[in-house]
Design a protein around this motif. Structure first.
Motif, PDB file in Angstrom:
ATOM      1  N   UNK A  99       9.519  72.346 -13.716  1.00 24.49           N
ATOM      2  CA  UNK A  99      10.164  71.034 -13.638  1.00 24.49           C
ATOM      3  C   UNK A  99      11.138  70.890 -14.800  1.00 24.49           C
ATOM      4  N   UNK A 100      12.389  70.673 -14.459  1.00 27.76           N
ATOM      5  CA  UNK A 100      13.476  70.493 -15.430  1.00 27.76           C
ATOM      6  C   UNK A 100      13.840  69.018 -15.420  1.00 27.76           C
ATOM      7  N   UNK A 101      13.760  68.368 -16.588  1.00 27.49           N
ATOM      8  CA  UNK A 101      13.914  66.915 -16.567  1.00 27.49           C
ATOM      9  C   UNK A 101      14.599  66.374 -17.823  1.00 27.49           C
ATOM     10  N   UNK A 102      15.113  65.159 -17.663  1.00 26.57           N
ATOM     11  CA  UNK A 102      15.724  64.463 -18.790  1.00 26.57           C
ATOM     12  C   UNK A 102      16.987  63.712 -18.389  1.00 26.57           C
ATOM     13  N   UNK A 103      17.448  62.815 -19.238  1.00 27.27           N
ATOM     14  CA  UNK A 103      18.680  62.068 -18.990  1.00 27.27           C
ATOM     15  C   UNK A 103      19.907  62.888 -19.396  1.00 27.27           C
ATOM     16  N   UNK A 104      21.075  62.324 -19.159  1.00 27.91           N
ATOM     17  CA  UNK A 104      22.304  62.993 -19.607  1.00 27.91           C
ATOM     18  C   UNK A 104      23.209  61.994 -20.300  1.00 27.91           C
ATOM     19  N   UNK A 124      38.724  58.411 -19.159  1.00 28.69           N
ATOM     20  CA  UNK A 124      37.296  58.690 -19.334  1.00 28.69           C
ATOM     21  C   UNK A 124      36.460  57.757 -18.463  1.00 28.69           C
ATOM     22  N   UNK A 125      35.287  58.253 -18.114  1.00 25.34           N
ATOM     23  CA  UNK A 125      34.323  57.442 -17.371  1.00 25.34           C
ATOM     24  C   UNK A 125      32.972  57.507 -18.055  1.00 25.34           C
ATOM     25  N   UNK A 126      32.078  56.620 -17.664  1.00 27.44           N
ATOM     26  CA  UNK A 126      30.763  56.583 -18.282  1.00 27.44           C
ATOM     27  C   UNK A 126      29.887  57.748 -17.852  1.00 27.44           C
ATOM     28  N   UNK A 127      29.071  58.195 -18.762  1.00 31.72           N
ATOM     29  CA  UNK A 127      28.080  59.234 -18.480  1.00 31.72           C
ATOM     30  C   UNK A 127      26.946  59.060 -19.494  1.00 31.72           C
ATOM     31  N   UNK A 128      25.852  58.632 -19.070  1.00 29.76           N
ATOM     32  CA  UNK A 128      25.386  58.335 -17.726  1.00 29.76           C
ATOM     33  C   UNK A 128      25.844  56.931 -17.315  1.00 29.76           C
ATOM     34  N   UNK A 129      26.443  56.829 -16.141  1.00 31.65           N
ATOM     35  CA  UNK A 129      26.943  55.546 -15.682  1.00 31.65           C
ATOM     36  C   UNK A 129      25.843  54.500 -15.556  1.00 31.65           C
ATOM     37  N   UNK A 179      19.766  56.633 -24.303  1.00 28.09           N
ATOM     38  CA  UNK A 179      19.501  57.953 -23.735  1.00 28.09           C
ATOM     39  C   UNK A 179      18.176  58.496 -24.259  1.00 28.09           C
ATOM     40  N   UNK A 180      17.939  58.340 -25.558  1.00 27.53           N
ATOM     41  CA  UNK A 180      16.686  58.798 -26.156  1.00 27.53           C
ATOM     42  C   UNK A 180      15.495  58.036 -25.564  1.00 27.53           C
ATOM     43  N   UNK A 181      15.645  56.735 -25.364  1.00 30.73           N
ATOM     44  CA  UNK A 181      14.572  55.935 -24.782  1.00 30.73           C
ATOM     45  C   UNK A 181      14.277  56.389 -23.357  1.00 30.73           C
ATOM     46  N   UNK A 182      15.324  56.711 -22.609  1.00 30.52           N
ATOM     47  CA  UNK A 182      15.143  57.152 -21.235  1.00 30.52           C
ATOM     48  C   UNK A 182      14.427  58.491 -21.178  1.00 30.52           C
ATOM     49  N   UNK A 183      14.711  59.363 -22.140  1.00 28.60           N
ATOM     50  CA  UNK A 183      13.970  60.627 -22.191  1.00 28.60           C
ATOM     51  C   UNK A 183      12.471  60.364 -22.319  1.00 28.60           C
ATOM     52  N   UNK A 184      12.091  59.443 -23.183  1.00 29.07           N
ATOM     53  CA  UNK A 184      10.674  59.126 -23.383  1.00 29.07           C
ATOM     54  C   UNK A 184      10.041  58.622 -22.089  1.00 29.07           C
ATOM     55  N   UNK A 185      10.776  57.802 -21.355  1.00 24.98           N
ATOM     56  CA  UNK A 185      10.277  57.255 -20.095  1.00 24.98           C
ATOM     57  C   UNK A 185      10.052  58.363 -19.076  1.00 24.98           C
ATOM     58  N   UNK A 186      11.032  59.239 -18.940  1.00 25.21           N
ATOM     59  CA  UNK A 186      10.925  60.330 -17.964  1.00 25.21           C
ATOM     60  C   UNK A 186       9.791  61.276 -18.336  1.00 25.21           C
TER      61      UNK A 186
END
Length: 237
Positions: A99-104, A124-129, A179-186
């Motif tokens: 399983x490969x996981x995480x935000x970008x 430029x555009x948002x990432x992660x939108x 992004x760091x917070x989302x990593x913790x959630x995932x």
């Protein structure tokens, strides 16, 4: 030359980040050599954002079976326990799971986080939108996400980020902080689902690789900041 400049920019924010394709080769080697896993019988699942920019980030997609897609907006594994069970049932006989996981998060050559130049787009555009949208909403202290069927994933993503709101808004770099917070959630959800669904797996081992995907410019390699690599013995859970 441009790749080298991006390397300097990325390493300033993520000192441990490495070229995403090199990362793939490195961890495939660890799976084979250190853990004696037969790569030809590994089924891959992903819990990364559904953003199209993430598809070519690594070479895992070219080597392993799959992917079984778990992630929705932000990379959160919205498939839940049902999805983890389905993934467990699809693993080849005498094989194993990965399983490969995480935000970008995007980064520009100027060092702007949360932004990137997408293919054939001049601005430029948002990432992660989804995360940058969540950030803009969480910056309004009166805002609370309301779960609804029309925008379910975005609302659930924002709801899951509420416990981290003060931490995110108090950061010097809010785009990086969300992004760091989302990593913790995932990471937490992936581990919870594996533990809950462990009896659904007919193999002994599940390999996890979690981290943050860092998107650069079109035509250049992305980066990956690995946070967790582990081979879980399901018998020991």
């Amino acid at each position: 030359m441009l790749q080298r400049k991006f390397d300097e920019v990325v390493k300033k924010e993520f000192p441990n980040a490495k070229d995403a394709k090199d990362t793939s080769i490195h961890y495939l080697g660890k799976m084979q050599i250190e853990h004696q896993l037969d790569i030809s019988k590994v089924l891959m699942a992903t819990s990364v954002c559904s953003d199209d920019i993430n598809v070519p980030s690594t070479t895992f997609f070219n080597v392993l079976f799959g992917p079984f897609v778990m992630g929705g907006l932000g990379g959160v594994p919205f498939v839940g326990q049902t999805g983890m069970t389905a993934f467990a049932h699809h693993i080849p006989d005498n094989g194993s799971a990965f399983i490969f996981y995480g935000p970008h998060i995007g980064i520009t050559l100027e060092g702007d986080l949360g932004k990137m130049y997408r293919p054939r787009m001049e601005e430029t555009g948002n990432s992660c939108g989804a995360l940058m949208l969540a950030l803009s909403r969480l910056q309004d202290n009166d805002y609370t996400p309301v779960i609804n069927d029309d925008d379910y994933q975005q609302m659930k993503l924002e709801e899951s980020l509420l416990p981290y709101r003060d931490e995110i808004l108090g950061s010097d770099n809010q785009a990086k902080a969300i992004t760091e917070a989302t990593y913790k959630i995932i990471d937490k959800k992936i581990h919870e689902y594996i533990k809950t669904c462990k009896n659904e797996f007919h193999v002994d081992k599940v390999t996890l690789l979690g981290g943050v995907i860092i998107n650069t410019d079109y035509g250049l390699d992305d980066y990956f900041d690995a946070r967790n690599f582990e081979v879980i013995d399901l018998k020991g859970l």
